[in-house]
Scaffold this active site. Sequence first.
Site, short mmCIF file in Angstrom:
data_model
loop_
_atom_site.label_atom_id
_atom_site.label_comp_id
_atom_site.label_asym_id
_atom_site.label_seq_id
_atom_site.Cartn_x
_atom_site.Cartn_y
_atom_site.Cartn_z
N HIS A 2 -6.81 1.51 2.56
CA HIS A 2 -7.88 0.63 2.20
C HIS A 2 -8.98 0.77 3.12
O HIS A 2 -8.82 1.52 4.30
CB HIS A 2 -7.39 -0.67 2.08
CG HIS A 2 -6.59 -1.12 3.45
ND1 HIS A 2 -5.94 -2.37 3.56
CD2 HIS A 2 -6.07 -0.46 4.43
CE1 HIS A 2 -5.36 -2.67 4.71
NE2 HIS A 2 -5.37 -1.46 5.03
N VAL A 55 -5.47 -11.64 6.91
CA VAL A 55 -6.43 -12.91 7.01
C VAL A 55 -5.74 -14.14 6.74
O VAL A 55 -4.41 -14.11 6.63
CB VAL A 55 -7.25 -12.52 5.63
CG1 VAL A 55 -8.51 -11.84 5.85
CG2 VAL A 55 -6.48 -12.32 4.42
N ALA A 61 -13.53 -11.77 5.90
CA ALA A 61 -13.30 -10.27 5.65
C ALA A 61 -13.31 -10.41 3.69
O ALA A 61 -12.39 -11.28 3.42
CB ALA A 61 -12.33 -9.73 6.32
N TRP A 111 0.76 -1.15 0.05
CA TRP A 111 -0.11 -0.04 0.14
C TRP A 111 0.79 0.98 0.09
O TRP A 111 1.55 1.74 1.21
CB TRP A 111 -0.92 0.12 1.14
CG TRP A 111 -1.88 -1.03 1.15
CD1 TRP A 111 -3.09 -1.10 0.41
CD2 TRP A 111 -1.91 -2.34 1.82
NE1 TRP A 111 -3.64 -2.25 0.74
CE2 TRP A 111 -2.63 -3.10 1.54
CE3 TRP A 111 -0.91 -2.97 2.79
CZ2 TRP A 111 -3.21 -4.42 1.98
CZ3 TRP A 111 -0.90 -4.08 3.20
CH2 TRP A 111 -2.03 -4.78 2.87
#
Length: 365
Positions: free
Chosen positions: A191, A274, A333, A168
């Site tokens: 995000h 995750v 998610a 990112w």
Amino acid sequence: MTTEGTSANEALRARVAALRRDATKELASAGGTDQLEGWRVKYLGRRQGTLTALMKELGTLAPAERRALGAEANPLRLELEAAFDARKQAMETRAQAGAAATKPLDVTLPGRAPTLGKLHPTTLVLREITSAFASLGFQVMEGPEVEWDSYNFEALNIPQDHPARDMWDTIWIDYTDPDKSGGRPMLLRTHTSPMQIRIMERTRPPIRAIVPGRVYRYEAMDATHESSFFQVEGLAVDEQLTFAHLKGCLFEFAKRLFGPQRQVRFRCDYFPFVEPGVDLSIDCFACAQDAAKRPGCRVCKQTGWIEIMGAGMVHPQVLRRVNIDPERYAGFAFGLGVERIAMLKYGIEDIRLFYANDLRFLRQF
Ligand code: PHE
């Protein structure tokens, strides 16, 4: 002053009186603009007007008589001129009112089309996405675009100096007031995932929420990269949630957005928050039904699959950090890019068109 002069004088005075009477009466009965003009020529006309002739005669009289009669004839001229103007004015006003009253309303006259605004393609797709998830039981939440490093990265298992931060490209905020920030680094969220943390901090499971919103990246802009775009985050936390729930939910979503015949594909991917992490693709709606179209397909770049989002099971460490017991609860998610979905749905080839404010583009949706 002679007797003769006096009687001529009286005759003239009588003519002035008769003229006033006749002219006034005729003017009152003049029925139209033609008659009105006829009246003007008859009495006030420069060549043959009766009053004009009378005035000319005055010139032949002795000075004293001329003065006496002029005193009567001159005001008459002004009087008649004023009466004429007033009558003409009244006639015109009445003609206009009459025309307005008798002219039929032309109902065949085409109306003026109101200029209606249109919804932006991002808004259109956002609404489709939220209503698809709403019908699957997700509620919509929103969060801040200016975010702490701790929510955008730390709480999501992305510690400082971790190489995953390179995923990112971040726009940092120079916010150095130690009273307010406590020296904590601040940024524009890269995000919508920090909202996973904010929701779980405040809400106990069961949780089912989606978070639409703007995100920011420090990007070299090109046809597929913008420095600002929209994401929709999804989060579900409950007892006994499994990867099967994630799969069923996103499969259903894909079919609602891209048609009931859509297939989905999950592949392993890495996101620090995750475990396991996946990316989700749908089969290419442009060429999946027709293998002959595959070789030239620009939508899927000849792969047959289109990636539409990242997803996974919420990492136990992320749950622990917000005091949700991973032995009892599990979560899934996902996060998708809204413009990317819009580009696929509408065949838009350059993401920079979305926020360039070109009406020729925006009017098409
Ligand atoms: N936040 C991730 C991104 O922006 C997407 C994602 C969200 C992946 C949730 C997994 C789970 O790339």
